[in-house]
Design a protein around this motif. Structure first.
Motif, PDB file in Angstrom:
ATOM      1  N   ALA A 100      -3.219  -3.445  20.156  1.00 30.79           N
ATOM      2  CA  ALA A 100      -3.520  -4.288  21.320  1.00 30.79           C
ATOM      3  C   ALA A 100      -5.030  -4.380  21.526  1.00 30.79           C
ATOM      4  N   GLU A 101      -5.724  -3.268  21.329  1.00 37.11           N
ATOM      5  CA  GLU A 101      -7.187  -3.293  21.504  1.00 37.11           C
ATOM      6  C   GLU A 101      -7.844  -4.175  20.452  1.00 37.11           C
ATOM      7  N   LEU A 102      -7.358  -4.055  19.220  1.00 32.68           N
ATOM      8  CA  LEU A 102      -7.941  -4.873  18.160  1.00 32.68           C
ATOM      9  C   LEU A 102      -7.695  -6.349  18.453  1.00 32.68           C
ATOM     10  N   GLN A 103      -6.495  -6.643  18.891  1.00 34.16           N
ATOM     11  CA  GLN A 103      -6.129  -8.029  19.223  1.00 34.16           C
ATOM     12  C   GLN A 103      -7.060  -8.583  20.308  1.00 34.16           C
ATOM     13  N   ARG A 104      -7.275  -7.768  21.356  1.00 35.31           N
ATOM     14  CA  ARG A 104      -8.159  -8.200  22.447  1.00 35.31           C
ATOM     15  C   ARG A 104      -9.576  -8.440  21.937  1.00 35.31           C
ATOM     16  N   SER A 126      -7.499  -5.602   9.276  1.00 35.73           N
ATOM     17  CA  SER A 126      -8.636  -4.694   9.397  1.00 35.73           C
ATOM     18  C   SER A 126      -8.500  -3.522   8.433  1.00 35.73           C
ATOM     19  N   GLN A 127      -9.573  -2.784   8.336  1.00 33.55           N
ATOM     20  CA  GLN A 127      -9.603  -1.623   7.446  1.00 33.55           C
ATOM     21  C   GLN A 127     -10.653  -0.662   7.978  1.00 33.55           C
ATOM     22  N   ALA A 128     -10.360   0.645   7.941  1.00 35.66           N
ATOM     23  CA  ALA A 128     -11.396   1.633   8.271  1.00 35.66           C
ATOM     24  C   ALA A 128     -12.082   1.963   6.950  1.00 35.66           C
ATOM     25  N   ASP A 129     -13.301   1.497   6.776  1.00 36.44           N
ATOM     26  CA  ASP A 129     -13.994   1.702   5.501  1.00 36.44           C
ATOM     27  C   ASP A 129     -14.814   2.985   5.596  1.00 36.44           C
ATOM     28  N   THR A 130     -14.396   3.988   4.838  1.00 35.47           N
ATOM     29  CA  THR A 130     -15.097   5.279   4.916  1.00 35.47           C
ATOM     30  C   THR A 130     -15.752   5.627   3.581  1.00 35.47           C
ATOM     31  N   ILE A 148      11.140 -12.613   3.879  1.00 36.75           N
ATOM     32  CA  ILE A 148      10.331 -13.734   4.382  1.00 36.75           C
ATOM     33  C   ILE A 148      10.540 -13.873   5.891  1.00 36.75           C
ATOM     34  N   ASN A 149      11.780 -13.700   6.339  1.00 35.23           N
ATOM     35  CA  ASN A 149      12.091 -13.815   7.764  1.00 35.23           C
ATOM     36  C   ASN A 149      11.298 -12.843   8.606  1.00 35.23           C
ATOM     37  N   GLN A 150      11.214 -11.634   8.104  1.00 31.72           N
ATOM     38  CA  GLN A 150      10.664 -10.591   8.965  1.00 31.72           C
ATOM     39  C   GLN A 150       9.236 -10.195   8.624  1.00 31.72           C
ATOM     40  N   TYR A 151       8.635 -10.933   7.720  1.00 38.39           N
ATOM     41  CA  TYR A 151       7.260 -10.569   7.328  1.00 38.39           C
ATOM     42  C   TYR A 151       6.313 -10.687   8.516  1.00 38.39           C
ATOM     43  N   LYS A 152       5.495  -9.641   8.698  1.00 36.31           N
ATOM     44  CA  LYS A 152       4.448  -9.710   9.727  1.00 36.31           C
ATOM     45  C   LYS A 152       3.124  -9.388   9.049  1.00 36.31           C
ATOM     46  N   VAL A 153       2.089 -10.087   9.448  1.00 35.35           N
ATOM     47  CA  VAL A 153       0.775  -9.785   8.865  1.00 35.35           C
ATOM     48  C   VAL A 153       0.398  -8.365   9.267  1.00 35.35           C
ATOM     49  N   PRO A 154       0.086  -7.505   8.297  1.00 35.71           N
ATOM     50  CA  PRO A 154      -0.334  -6.167   8.692  1.00 35.71           C
ATOM     51  C   PRO A 154      -1.687  -6.248   9.394  1.00 35.71           C
ATOM     52  N   ARG A 155      -1.821  -5.586  10.538  1.00 32.95           N
ATOM     53  CA  ARG A 155      -3.087  -5.673  11.268  1.00 32.95           C
ATOM     54  C   ARG A 155      -4.094  -4.632  10.788  1.00 32.95           C
ATOM     55  N   CYS A 156      -3.637  -3.803   9.848  1.00 34.03           N
ATOM     56  CA  CYS A 156      -4.552  -2.850   9.214  1.00 34.03           C
ATOM     57  C   CYS A 156      -4.058  -2.667   7.793  1.00 34.03           C
ATOM     58  N   VAL A 157      -4.964  -2.631   6.842  1.00 36.75           N
ATOM     59  CA  VAL A 157      -4.532  -2.474   5.452  1.00 36.75           C
ATOM     60  C   VAL A 157      -5.162  -1.222   4.839  1.00 36.75           C
ATOM     61  N   THR A 158      -4.338  -0.512   4.064  1.00 37.01           N
ATOM     62  CA  THR A 158      -4.853   0.684   3.383  1.00 37.01           C
ATOM     63  C   THR A 158      -4.499   0.664   1.897  1.00 37.01           C
ATOM     64  N   PHE A 159      -3.522  -0.168   1.517  1.00 33.91           N
ATOM     65  CA  PHE A 159      -3.028  -0.178   0.143  1.00 33.91           C
ATOM     66  C   PHE A 159      -4.100  -0.807  -0.766  1.00 33.91           C
ATOM     67  N   PRO A 160      -4.644  -0.063  -1.753  1.00 35.49           N
ATOM     68  CA  PRO A 160      -5.793  -0.571  -2.518  1.00 35.49           C
ATOM     69  C   PRO A 160      -5.601  -1.964  -3.135  1.00 35.49           C
ATOM     70  N   PRO A 161      -4.435  -2.322  -3.722  1.00 36.99           N
ATOM     71  CA  PRO A 161      -4.339  -3.675  -4.290  1.00 36.99           C
ATOM     72  C   PRO A 161      -4.496  -4.772  -3.227  1.00 36.99           C
ATOM     73  N   ILE A 162      -4.039  -4.510  -2.010  1.00 41.97           N
ATOM     74  CA  ILE A 162      -4.188  -5.513  -0.943  1.00 41.97           C
ATOM     75  C   ILE A 162      -5.659  -5.636  -0.556  1.00 41.97           C
ATOM     76  N   ILE A 163      -6.321  -4.486  -0.465  1.00 47.12           N
ATOM     77  CA  ILE A 163      -7.752  -4.529  -0.117  1.00 47.12           C
ATOM     78  C   ILE A 163      -8.525  -5.273  -1.210  1.00 47.12           C
ATOM     79  N   GLU A 164      -8.152  -5.020  -2.460  1.00 44.99           N
ATOM     80  CA  GLU A 164      -8.821  -5.729  -3.564  1.00 44.99           C
ATOM     81  C   GLU A 164      -8.602  -7.229  -3.466  1.00 44.99           C
TER      82      GLU A 164
END
Ligand code: AMP
Length: 459
Positions: free
Chosen positions: A310-314, A335-339, A420-436
């Motif tokens: 909710a905070e990120l959305q705001r 989003s992603q926490a880049d460390t 496909i019906n239930q897909y939601k955009v992840p609001r945070c990504v950690t999976f390396p292939p997605i980040i790539e």
């Protein structure tokens, strides 16, 4: 720890410990994190000598609210005592990595102070100056040693090279801190990491009775005398959203099940939901042991900050207002926490729709930078304090991806079995292939040009 590591009374602990500034609640009560409370207390300041808990950091350095002066003097004293150091630690992994980053940035000045036996004029806190004066003497050999270890810029194993008698790292690397394990392994040459405790500002929870186990195997044993503990089974909460929750007692939890922690404390919290999800791994006598699974609803965390969806959305909504005059809007984001670089920072991926037409057009660099800062202004006070007062979070970054990227993300998820019906955009990504995938579609990156506003007084 004495049972697992011999000889801890024959040396010192290099612990990077910090206080945060305090605030007041609307009702006028002081509010501060538990460790700030503890370090400022008589218990800590007037602690009797204990050979197993001798720290290299002077108490004055721990108690200094200025993050730079505190870190500088703690690092300096740690370097002066380097051969006595048997363990190196901080509360969380992020704190220890900040200290290493500090060494990378400031070793020249530290080496200079050690060579000359004088303390940098940047340290103005008189209690720190008095404490350091007791231990700082000119030591050109030590100064040269530090320069020879740090100047080549090779940081692999730096902890064991500078503090060669270190037996283990004392840091929490469970939960959100697990992201830092590979970096800590790199800097320490693979030293064991001991996660000793599981606690919060509201209540102390538990101890790790096998502190030298692998981070992935850590379980915390709840201490039954710390509060009245109850557990909300995760599956029942999901199944009967309308029915009153059936809480399990401490001794009534089942091995293999996940629960949300609920506490009733001596200080007066009643059936308070901490927000942590725990998995029961076994029992120590009748006390259950839990693996920390995750913090509920937290998307992004670099250190003590916790940002939920909710905070990120705001924050995205507030920032995207600034795009309006250009006829542009944010159509998707994640989003992603880049460390990978310390301090870590939030990265927000934006896909834009730019309508063009009258008054429209692609927004310029200064607009995106203003959006970065606006998002930071919209974050909670802990985030803003970490950014502004402590410098423990780096500036927020917006990466603009080209049109259609989020559709590709969806295609990717569906190819891997998502509905496909239930897909939601992840609001945070950690999976390396997605980040790539996201990074390969970036067309522009922008960094926040300034720190957000933060004040110890509530707004
Ligand atoms: P705070 O509210 O800043 O006092 O932080 C307390 C929270 O930090 C806990 O509720 C957990 O979410 C997290 N935390 C504390 N200790 C641990 C641990 N050993 N492993 C994982 N997370 C932890």
């Amino acid at each position: 720890m004495i049972r697992y590591v011999a000889g801890l009374d024959k040396g010192k602990g290099l612990y990077f410990l910090f206080v945060k500034s305090e605030s007041k609640t609307a009702g006028g009560l002081p509010a501060r994190p538990v460790l700030t409370s503890y370090y400022k207390s008589h218990h800590f300041r007037a602690r009797p000598f204990d050979p197993y808990n001798v720290y290299t950091s002077p108490t004055a350095a721990v108690l200094c609210a200025d993050a730079f002066q505190s870190m500088y003097s703690q690092m300096l004293c740690g370097l002066l005592d380097r051969l006595d150091v048997l363990r190196v630690g901080a509360v969380f992994a992020s704190g220890l990595l900040r200290a290493i980053r500090f060494l990378q940035l400031h070793w020249k000045q530290l080496a200079h102070d050690i060579a000359t036996g004088t303390l940098s004029s940047k340290i103005t806190d008189s209690a720190i100056r008095d404490a350091v004066a007791q231990v700082l003497k000119p030591d050109p050999a030590l100064s040269e040693f530090i320069a020879s270890e740090c100047s080549p810029g090779d940081w692999a194993g730096i902890i064991t090279r500078i503090w060669p008698n270190t037996k283990y790292l004392d840091v929490i690397v469970t939960g959100a801190m697990a992201q830092y394990i590979p970096t800590l392994e790199y800097y320490s040459g693979g030293l064991p990491m001991a996660c000793t405790m599981y606690a919060s500002s509201e209540c102390y929870f538990g101890l790790n009775l096998r502190p030298m186990c692998k981070p992935s195997e850590v379980s915390y044993t709840i201490m039954p005398n710390m509060a009245y503990f109850e557990f909300l089974p995760l599956d029942s909460a999901a199944a009967n959203a309308d029915a009153p929750p059936q809480l399990a007692d401490l001794a009534g939890v089942e091995v293999g099940k996940e629960y949300e922690l609920v506490i009733t404390t001596y200080a007066g919290l009643y059936r308070y939901r901490v927000g942590d999800i725990l998995l029961v791994t076994g029992f120590h006598n009748a006390a259950p042991q839990f693996r920390f699974v995750r913090r509920k609803n937290v998307l992004l965390s670099i250190e003590s900050d916790k940002t939920d969806e909710a905070e990120l959305q705001r924050a995205v909504e507030r920032a995207s207002e600034l795009l309006r005059p250009w006829g542009a809007s944010v159509v998707e984001y994640t989003s992603q926490a880049d460390t990978r670089v310390i301090p870590g920072h939030y990265v927000i991926y934006w896909e834009l729709l730019v309508k063009g037409g009258e008054g429209g057009g692609w927004p310029g660099k200064e607009v995106f930078e203003a959006c970065c800062l606006e998002m930071e202004e919209a974050m909670n006070a802990v985030y803003r304090q970490s950014r502004t007062a402590d410098g423990s979070i780096g500036p927020l970054e917006i990466r603009v991806v080209r049109g259609g990227t989020f559709e590709e993300l969806m295609d990717y998820a569906i190819a891997r079995g998502a509905s496909i019906n239930q897909y939601k955009v992840p609001r945070c990504v950690t999976f390396p292939p997605i980040i790539e995938l996201l990074d390969s579609r970036v067309v522009e990156t922008h960094i926040s040009p300034a720190c957000p506003k933060w004040s110890p007084r509530p707004n």
